[in-house]
Design a protein around this motif. Sequence first.
Motif, PDB file in Angstrom:
ATOM      1  N   THR A  18       0.797  -1.231   0.000  1.00  0.00           N
ATOM      2  CA  THR A  18       0.000   0.000   0.000  1.00  0.00           C
ATOM      3  C   THR A  18       0.828   1.278   0.000  1.00  0.00           C
ATOM      4  OG1 THR A  18      -0.156  -0.024   2.408  1.00  0.00           O
ATOM      5  CG2 THR A  18      -1.908  -1.162   1.184  1.00  0.00           C
ATOM      6  N   ILE A  19       2.130   1.171   0.050  1.00  0.00           N
ATOM      7  CA  ILE A  19       2.988   2.363   0.052  1.00  0.00           C
ATOM      8  C   ILE A  19       2.855   3.072  -1.299  1.00  0.00           C
ATOM      9  CG2 ILE A  19       5.384   3.176   0.100  1.00  0.00           C
ATOM     10  CD1 ILE A  19       5.941   0.832   2.072  1.00  0.00           C
ATOM     11  N   PRO A  20       2.544   4.354  -1.299  1.00  0.00           N
ATOM     12  CA  PRO A  20       2.417   5.081  -2.560  1.00  0.00           C
ATOM     13  C   PRO A  20       3.763   5.166  -3.294  1.00  0.00           C
ATOM     14  CG  PRO A  20       1.428   6.326  -0.753  1.00  0.00           C
ATOM     15  CD  PRO A  20       2.205   5.183  -0.149  1.00  0.00           C
ATOM     16  N   LEU A  21       3.721   4.895  -4.584  1.00  0.00           N
ATOM     17  CA  LEU A  21       4.894   4.981  -5.445  1.00  0.00           C
ATOM     18  C   LEU A  21       4.573   5.911  -6.603  1.00  0.00           C
ATOM     19  CD1 LEU A  21       5.659   1.144  -5.709  1.00  0.00           C
ATOM     20  CD2 LEU A  21       6.669   2.785  -4.107  1.00  0.00           C
ATOM     21  N   THR A  22       5.602   6.519  -7.183  1.00  0.00           N
ATOM     22  CA  THR A  22       5.419   7.374  -8.353  1.00  0.00           C
ATOM     23  C   THR A  22       6.346   6.888  -9.454  1.00  0.00           C
ATOM     24  OG1 THR A  22       4.884   9.249  -6.918  1.00  0.00           O
ATOM     25  CG2 THR A  22       5.449   9.753  -9.208  1.00  0.00           C
ATOM     26  N   THR A  23       5.757   6.583 -10.610  1.00  0.00           N
ATOM     27  CA  THR A  23       6.564   6.111 -11.729  1.00  0.00           C
ATOM     28  C   THR A  23       7.452   7.234 -12.250  1.00  0.00           C
ATOM     29  OG1 THR A  23       5.003   6.719 -13.468  1.00  0.00           O
ATOM     30  CG2 THR A  23       4.699   4.536 -12.422  1.00  0.00           C
ATOM     31  N   ILE A  24       8.404   6.870 -13.069  1.00  0.00           N
ATOM     32  CA  ILE A  24       9.316   7.861 -13.650  1.00  0.00           C
ATOM     33  C   ILE A  24       8.558   8.843 -14.548  1.00  0.00           C
ATOM     34  CG2 ILE A  24      10.041   6.585 -15.717  1.00  0.00           C
ATOM     35  CD1 ILE A  24      12.999   7.426 -14.744  1.00  0.00           C
ATOM     36  N   ASP A  25       7.338   8.440 -14.974  1.00  0.00           N
ATOM     37  CA  ASP A  25       6.480   9.311 -15.782  1.00  0.00           C
ATOM     38  C   ASP A  25       5.521  10.143 -14.929  1.00  0.00           C
ATOM     39  OD1 ASP A  25       7.532   8.433 -18.254  1.00  0.00           O
ATOM     40  OD2 ASP A  25       6.277   6.639 -18.137  1.00  0.00           O
ATOM     41  N   GLY A  47      12.826  -0.642 -10.946  1.00  0.00           N
ATOM     42  CA  GLY A  47      14.017   0.184 -10.778  1.00  0.00           C
ATOM     43  C   GLY A  47      13.708   1.499 -10.084  1.00  0.00           C
ATOM     44  N   PHE A  48      14.451   1.770  -9.017  1.00  0.00           N
ATOM     45  CA  PHE A  48      14.288   3.006  -8.252  1.00  0.00           C
ATOM     46  C   PHE A  48      15.591   3.800  -8.309  1.00  0.00           C
ATOM     47  CE2 PHE A  48      10.847   0.495  -6.717  1.00  0.00           C
ATOM     48  CZ  PHE A  48       9.851   1.405  -6.393  1.00  0.00           C
ATOM     49  N   ASP A  96      14.564  12.911 -14.008  1.00  0.00           N
ATOM     50  CA  ASP A  96      13.905  11.650 -14.347  1.00  0.00           C
ATOM     51  C   ASP A  96      13.888  11.440 -15.856  1.00  0.00           C
ATOM     52  OD1 ASP A  96      13.474  10.925 -11.704  1.00  0.00           O
ATOM     53  OD2 ASP A  96      11.444  11.744 -11.636  1.00  0.00           O
ATOM     54  N   ASP A  97      13.710  12.511 -16.639  1.00  0.00           N
ATOM     55  CA  ASP A  97      13.724  12.384 -18.103  1.00  0.00           C
ATOM     56  C   ASP A  97      15.077  11.889 -18.598  1.00  0.00           C
ATOM     57  OD1 ASP A  97      11.074  13.128 -18.436  1.00  0.00           O
ATOM     58  OD2 ASP A  97      11.550  15.241 -18.841  1.00  0.00           O
ATOM     59  N   ALA A  98      16.166  12.421 -18.036  1.00  0.00           N
ATOM     60  CA  ALA A  98      17.501  11.978 -18.446  1.00  0.00           C
ATOM     61  C   ALA A  98      17.723  10.510 -18.070  1.00  0.00           C
ATOM     62  CB  ALA A  98      18.571  12.863 -17.804  1.00  0.00           C
ATOM     63  N   ILE A  99      17.242  10.101 -16.906  1.00  0.00           N
ATOM     64  CA  ILE A  99      17.364   8.710 -16.465  1.00  0.00           C
ATOM     65  C   ILE A  99      16.575   7.800 -17.400  1.00  0.00           C
ATOM     66  CG2 ILE A  99      16.816   7.073 -14.625  1.00  0.00           C
ATOM     67  CD1 ILE A  99      17.160   9.553 -12.674  1.00  0.00           C
ATOM     68  N   LYS A 100      15.356   8.197 -17.704  1.00  0.00           N
ATOM     69  CA  LYS A 100      14.496   7.411 -18.590  1.00  0.00           C
ATOM     70  C   LYS A 100      15.161   7.232 -19.960  1.00  0.00           C
ATOM     71  CE  LYS A 100       9.835   7.577 -20.451  1.00  0.00           C
ATOM     72  NZ  LYS A 100       8.595   8.330 -20.489  1.00  0.00           N
ATOM     73  N   MET A 102      10.174   1.746 -14.140  1.00  0.00           N
ATOM     74  CA  MET A 102      11.116   2.620 -13.452  1.00  0.00           C
ATOM     75  C   MET A 102      10.302   3.661 -12.685  1.00  0.00           C
ATOM     76  SD  MET A 102      14.340   1.790 -14.155  1.00  0.00           S
ATOM     77  CE  MET A 102      15.261   3.301 -13.866  1.00  0.00           C
ATOM     78  N   PHE A 103      10.888   4.129 -11.595  1.00  0.00           N
ATOM     79  CA  PHE A 103      10.196   5.052 -10.703  1.00  0.00           C
ATOM     80  C   PHE A 103      10.986   6.338 -10.568  1.00  0.00           C
ATOM     81  CE2 PHE A 103       8.581   0.923 -10.108  1.00  0.00           C
ATOM     82  CZ  PHE A 103       7.232   1.115  -9.880  1.00  0.00           C
ATOM     83  N   GLU A 104      10.339   7.359  -9.972  1.00  0.00           N
ATOM     84  CA  GLU A 104      11.031   8.623  -9.770  1.00  0.00           C
ATOM     85  C   GLU A 104      12.203   8.411  -8.817  1.00  0.00           C
ATOM     86  OE1 GLU A 104       8.398  11.472  -7.932  1.00  0.00           O
ATOM     87  OE2 GLU A 104       8.195  10.281  -6.120  1.00  0.00           O
ATOM     88  N   LYS A 105      13.156   9.339  -8.870  1.00  0.00           N
ATOM     89  CA  LYS A 105      14.311   9.265  -7.978  1.00  0.00           C
ATOM     90  C   LYS A 105      13.855   9.275  -6.522  1.00  0.00           C
ATOM     91  CE  LYS A 105      17.066  12.569  -9.431  1.00  0.00           C
ATOM     92  NZ  LYS A 105      18.219  13.462  -9.606  1.00  0.00           N
ATOM     93  N   VAL A 106      14.501   8.429  -5.721  1.00  0.00           N
ATOM     94  CA  VAL A 106      14.162   8.335  -4.301  1.00  0.00           C
ATOM     95  C   VAL A 106      15.433   8.355  -3.465  1.00  0.00           C
ATOM     96  CG1 VAL A 106      12.058   7.003  -4.730  1.00  0.00           C
ATOM     97  CG2 VAL A 106      14.208   5.791  -4.268  1.00  0.00           C
ATOM     98  N   LYS A 107      15.252   8.639  -2.198  1.00  0.00           N
ATOM     99  CA  LYS A 107      16.325   8.443  -1.218  1.00  0.00           C
ATOM    100  C   LYS A 107      16.113   7.061  -0.623  1.00  0.00           C
ATOM    101  CE  LYS A 107      17.158  13.229  -0.014  1.00  0.00           C
ATOM    102  NZ  LYS A 107      18.448  13.464  -0.566  1.00  0.00           N
TER     103      LYS A 107
END
Length: 176
Positions: A20-27, A75-76, A88-92, A105-110
């Motif tokens: 249930t932890i919210p995640l955000t994709t690289i998009d 991928g995180f 995130d665009d450059a990573i993608k 792939m997901f947005e950059k995280v710590k």
Amino acid sequence: MTISDSPHETTPHETSPLETIPLTTIDGKSTSLADLGDKVFLIVNVASRCGLAPQYKKLEEMQKTYGDRGFSVLGFPSNQFLQELSTDDAIKEYCSTTWGITFPMFEKVKVNGKNAHPLYAELTKAPDSSGKAGKVKWNFEKFVITRDGAVHRFRPTMQPDSPEIVALIESSLPIG
């Protein structure tokens, strides 16, 4: 994710906190592990400029090998070790053009510290094979979440296609 007496049979289960932890994709789309389906996940903190980046190739091979059987690499990207691209665009773009990445792939995280993403705050409670939990040591640390919700931790230098990881994934997937 389900509780299972056998790695090949599944039964309904209660929701795991990880699901249930919210995640955000690289998009920029909101999702969660539950939204991604009843799968075996290989979660990896990645970094484009890391010396371990060639592991991307093996991660993609695993996605292609097992993806149709209920498996997914996730991928995180993280710049916590100062080796990730700035956007995130450059990573993608890097992942697509350099490695042909098709897995989510997901947005950059710590991954460490008080500002660690909640997913990593939970994952890092799992011990590795020597019994050590805690901080992510470096880029490309791997966490396998099996369908029964168990978290298995593998340190960065262990290759994604190592016998230990492959055996765990194969034993957790339906025969196919």
